[in-house]
Scaffold this motif. Sequence first.
Motif, PDB file in Angstrom:
ATOM      1  N   VAL A   9      -6.996  13.602  -5.634  1.00 48.14           N
ATOM      2  CA  VAL A   9      -6.593  12.416  -6.409  1.00 48.14           C
ATOM      3  C   VAL A   9      -5.108  12.468  -6.761  1.00 48.14           C
ATOM      4  O   VAL A   9      -4.523  11.455  -7.151  1.00 48.14           O
ATOM      5  CB  VAL A   9      -7.440  12.244  -7.690  1.00 48.14           C
ATOM      6  N   THR A  24      -7.625   3.966  -7.931  1.00 45.63           N
ATOM      7  CA  THR A  24      -8.417   3.927  -9.154  1.00 45.63           C
ATOM      8  C   THR A  24      -9.600   2.982  -8.922  1.00 45.63           C
ATOM      9  O   THR A  24      -9.628   2.230  -7.936  1.00 45.63           O
ATOM     10  CB  THR A  24      -7.582   3.387 -10.320  1.00 45.63           C
ATOM     11  N   GLU A  27      -8.351  -0.536  -8.484  1.00 47.71           N
ATOM     12  CA  GLU A  27      -7.630  -0.692  -7.218  1.00 47.71           C
ATOM     13  C   GLU A  27      -8.601  -0.714  -6.043  1.00 47.71           C
ATOM     14  O   GLU A  27      -8.365  -1.409  -5.041  1.00 47.71           O
ATOM     15  CB  GLU A  27      -6.606   0.430  -7.064  1.00 47.71           C
TER      16      GLU A  27
END
Length: 214
Positions: A9, A24, A27
């Motif tokens: 991440v 995210t 997103e």
Amino acid sequence: MLVDHFPLVGLRLTTPRLELRLPTPEELADLADEAAEGIHDPAVMPFLVPWTDRPPADVARGVILHHWLRLGGWTPQSWSLNLTVFSEGRVVGLQTIGASDFAVTRTVSTGSWLGRRHQGQGIGTEMRAAVLDLAFTGLGADEALSGAFDHNATSYAVSRKLGYADDGTQRHAVGGKLGIERRLRLTRDGWERHRKVPVSIEGLTPCLPLLGAG
């Protein structure tokens, strides 16, 4: 923090115009919306699995489920990293890089899609160049594989621009019809000779064991 347990991440690739990273949740929803709006001519199927040949809501949900599926099934021996592509902070598409037994084969494969309104601007070339730099510079790959159906001239042109060489053909059944895939292979030498896009890689070192390169 999540990055301490799953360092991917924190991985970021940047080029002059783009950023590639894991999204995210919100997103990811934007990425799903982008796919649902259409990414190719409905009369022509560019994918081996015709996942876009469904109602928009199903396409969007499929993008989300596929993202979670790839992360949930992750192992260093078999992985597929689906990086969301951002241009000027806006989601524009998806760039995938994956490998099986990378520690032995030193080979990656790539795939991608781009929202139709963002096509024709060189973004596809730039985002592929980003993951090729990750492969060859970051992971020490020896080769990268790709492919495109013979009617997908745009994808084929991107591959040739980046140094790929023809590597034969393969016949597939796609939606009950014959599809001829043109396979392509990029060696380290070919990549070095055609490398033009500057790429910055952040957060890679803690990811290497997860990618079979640690």
